[in-house]
Design an enzyme around this catalytic site. Structure first.
Site, short mmCIF file in Angstrom:
data_model
loop_
_atom_site.label_atom_id
_atom_site.label_comp_id
_atom_site.label_asym_id
_atom_site.label_seq_id
_atom_site.Cartn_x
_atom_site.Cartn_y
_atom_site.Cartn_z
N ALA A 182 0.83 -1.21 0.00
CA ALA A 182 0.00 0.00 0.00
C ALA A 182 0.86 1.26 0.00
CB ALA A 182 -0.96 -0.01 1.19
N HIS A 445 -8.87 34.80 -2.55
CA HIS A 445 -10.12 34.21 -2.06
C HIS A 445 -11.12 34.18 -3.20
CE1 HIS A 445 -13.43 33.14 0.52
NE2 HIS A 445 -14.15 34.10 -0.05
P1 NAI Z 1 6.77 1.66 -1.69
O1 NAI Z 1 8.05 1.30 -1.06
O2 NAI Z 1 6.31 3.07 -1.70
O3 NAI Z 1 5.58 0.81 -1.00
C1 NAI Z 1 5.65 -0.59 -0.93
C2 NAI Z 1 4.73 -1.05 0.18
O4 NAI Z 1 4.71 -2.47 0.13
C3 NAI Z 1 5.22 -0.66 1.56
O5 NAI Z 1 4.16 -0.08 2.27
C4 NAI Z 1 5.65 -1.99 2.16
O6 NAI Z 1 5.45 -2.05 3.56
C5 NAI Z 1 4.73 -2.97 1.44
N1 NAI Z 1 5.22 -4.33 1.41
C6 NAI Z 1 6.49 -4.74 1.19
N2 NAI Z 1 6.53 -6.09 1.22
C7 NAI Z 1 5.27 -6.54 1.44
C8 NAI Z 1 4.68 -7.82 1.56
N3 NAI Z 1 5.40 -8.93 1.48
N4 NAI Z 1 3.35 -7.92 1.79
C9 NAI Z 1 2.60 -6.78 1.87
N5 NAI Z 1 3.11 -5.55 1.79
C10 NAI Z 1 4.43 -5.42 1.56
O7 NAI Z 1 6.85 1.05 -3.16
P2 NAI Z 1 5.96 1.21 -4.45
O8 NAI Z 1 4.59 1.69 -4.15
O9 NAI Z 1 6.10 -0.08 -5.16
O10 NAI Z 1 6.71 2.34 -5.25
C11 NAI Z 1 8.07 2.14 -5.64
C12 NAI Z 1 8.81 3.45 -5.73
O11 NAI Z 1 8.27 4.25 -6.76
C13 NAI Z 1 8.72 4.23 -4.44
O12 NAI Z 1 9.97 4.83 -4.17
C14 NAI Z 1 7.70 5.29 -4.76
O13 NAI Z 1 7.89 6.47 -4.00
C15 NAI Z 1 7.93 5.52 -6.25
N6 NAI Z 1 6.69 5.97 -6.86
C16 NAI Z 1 6.31 7.24 -6.64
C17 NAI Z 1 5.10 7.69 -7.11
C18 NAI Z 1 4.69 9.06 -6.80
O14 NAI Z 1 5.54 9.90 -6.52
N7 NAI Z 1 3.41 9.34 -6.81
C19 NAI Z 1 4.21 6.84 -7.90
C20 NAI Z 1 4.70 5.51 -8.03
C21 NAI Z 1 5.90 5.11 -7.54
#
Ligand code: NAI
Length: 466
Positions: A182, A445
């Site tokens: 998430a 505003h």
């Molecule tokens: P993330 O590291 O933000 O979130 C991954 C989530 O998966 C964490 O909450 C973690 O606790 C959970 N997790 C890990 N292993 C797990 C398991 N075995 N079972 C259940 N939950 C588990 O990674 P995400 O969302 O894949 O994004 C990757 C990168 O790309 C991040 O650095 C993110 O900031 C970046 N990104 C940024 C965006 C934005 O700026 N809007 C959009 C998409 C990606």
């Protein structure tokens, strides 16, 4: 042999921005890209296509559930997913083509192929047709980005167990989708498919969603996304993912030991990304990595190899496009003998759901955990005239200021416009501004930005409209 001042390997946001800045500074620059298009993950399979789908799916949701209240009655609503995907692809093509134009305009030579550092000062480009070409460079910048991670027992197959790349192009709305993780990717793409009609279950290992944010932001965001139809299972560990007959069975264990079982058409792996070395430097060169597999650099983005630099997702720090972009600018400036610098204390972080979550600097929870004396001002959008008039009354702005000096240390915003609203706080923080500075600044505003001013006023206990 063609010779350059700078060769950049990887044309994502880090790489292409570094190329433009280097060219602006009069350096003879080349860029090497393994894909057919420029722009890297952000433009091709990340930030941009996901925002296109978030926008389209939001319109669908609005037409379905929100427009009637505005007196806009839509009869016989139907989803044309193919058209939605086509619009997304068109947006991507427009932007990747735009980067190609920028390379030409700035006289950056583009090579398509697999770039490998033969030794410091030399890059070999292996092209798709098998031909290869050696190039010479005074400086080499590695900007090869990152790739999705998977759980070791459930590698992505691209059909049933997918990464964010495939989840941007499902040919039909999956009946059921299990999202593992998430974070930004899981919440944004889970949200897209939930809005379009999929039954979405999100499994998160940690006790709450969007862990980078304060708990009050996570809680409120979860409530909003649950109202969109997403179901959350936090504190839950995935133990098995089995694919059989084109469908998946996901098993997980809750904190209390309860066993959960999900049947799904698709499983989206969104458990983070890892640096992509992509064979850019043969092991014999001895490029130093850190314990997470990122390339180790000093404060000037220099690796341990002479004349070789690294920027973006391939080095430590948040894997965010704007962080990569700033590093691209700073690195090119350093190579040109200027004082390139990135202020890592104010990198904004955004999740582009509805509402969006945005933060910069330190949060209230972090300040408390570190025992820092802070004053916090919070203002809800339901007390904002503009928010009520324009269906944006979910969420709040929170300003965190140092108790002694009133200097703003951070902000957390939950709002449909949070990604834009955070920019004001980032600018203020760059100038070491105080909550008082923000509170005494004109805000037109009616605007949503008035809530930021009111939150700053609330730091001193004197918000006007709450
Ligand atoms: P993330 O590291 O933000 O979130 C991954 C989530 O998966 C964490 O909450 C973690 O606790 C959970 N997790 C890990 N292993 C797990 C398991 N075995 N079972 C259940 N939950 C588990 O990674 P995400 O969302 O894949 O994004 C990757 C990168 O790309 C991040 O650095 C993110 O900031 C970046 N990104 C940024 C965006 C934005 O700026 N809007 C959009 C998409 C990606």
């Amino acid at each position: 042999m063609p010779s350059f001042d700078v060769i950049i390997i990887g044309a994502g946001v880090a790489g292409y921005v570094a190329a433009i800045r280097a060219a602006q500074l009069g350096l003879k620059t080349a860029i090497v890209e393994i894909s057919k298009t420029l722009g890297g993950t952000c433009l091709n399979t990340g930030c941009i296509p996901s925002k296109a789908l978030l926008n389209s799916s939001h319109h669908f949701m609005f037409a379905k559930h929100g427009s009637a209240e505005h007196g806009v009655v839509v009869g016989d609503l139907k989803l044309d997913l193919a058209a939605m995907l086509k619009r997304k692809d068109k947006t991507v093509a427009q932007l990747t083509g735009g980067v190609a134009f920028l390379m030409k305009k700035n006289k950056v030579t583009t090579y398509f192929g697999h770039g490998v550092i033969e030794k410091p000062g030399f890059v070999n480009v292996k092209k798709a047709d098998g031909a290869s070409e050696s190039l010479e460079a005074k400086h080499i910048i590695i900007a090869t980005g990152s790739v999705p991670m998977a759980l070791p027992f459930a590698p992505a197959d691209g059909r049933v167990i997918v990464t964010s790349t495939e989840a941007l192009s499902f040919e039909q709305v999956p009946g059921s989708l299990v999202v593992i993780g998430a974070g930004a990717i899981g919440l944004e793409l889970g949200s897209v498919w939930a809005r379009l009609g999929a039954k979405v279950d999100v499994i998160e290992f940690l006790p709450r969603i969007a862990v980078g944010f304060d708990a009050d932001v996570s809680t409120a965001l979860q409530k909003s996304l649950a109202a969109e139809g997403m179901k959350f299972h936090v504190d839950t560990k995935v133990t098995e993912v089995k694919v059989d007959g084109g469908r998946a069975t996901v098993r997980a264990t809750g904190k209390d030991g309860s066993e959960l079982k999900f049947e799904a058409d698709k499983v989206l792996m969104a458990v983070g990304r890892k640096p992509n070395l992509g064979g850019v430097a043969p092991e014999s060169l001895g490029l130093t990595l850190d314990d997470k597999g990122c390339i180790k650099v000093d404060a000037h983005y220099r690796t341990n190899l002479p004349g070789v630099y690294a920027i973006g997702d391939i080095i430590a720090g948040p894997m965010l496009a704007h962080k990569a972009e700033e590093e691209g600018v700073a690195c090119a400036e350093i190579i040109a003998g200027k004082a390139g610098h990135v202020n890592y204390d104010v990198v904004p972080n955004v999740i582009y759901t509805y509402p969006e979550a945005a933060s910069a600097g330190i949060g209230e929870d972090q300040a408390k955990a570190e025992g820092r004396a802070v004053k916090v001002g919070k203002f809800p959008f339901k007390a904002s005239g503009r928010a009520l008039a324009s269906d944006s009354s979910e969420g709040f702005v929170k300003i965190i200021a140092e108790a002694k000096t009133d200097r703003v240390l951070g902000a957390q915003i939950l709002s449909p416009a949070a990604s834009e609203l955070i920019a004001e706080v980032v600018t203020l923080m760059e100038f070491h501004g105080s909550a008082e500075d923000l509170a005494r600044t004109f805000h037109a505003h009616p605007t949503l930005s008035e809530a930021t001013k009111e939150a700053a006023l609330a730091v001193g206990g004197r918000a006007i409209h709450a």
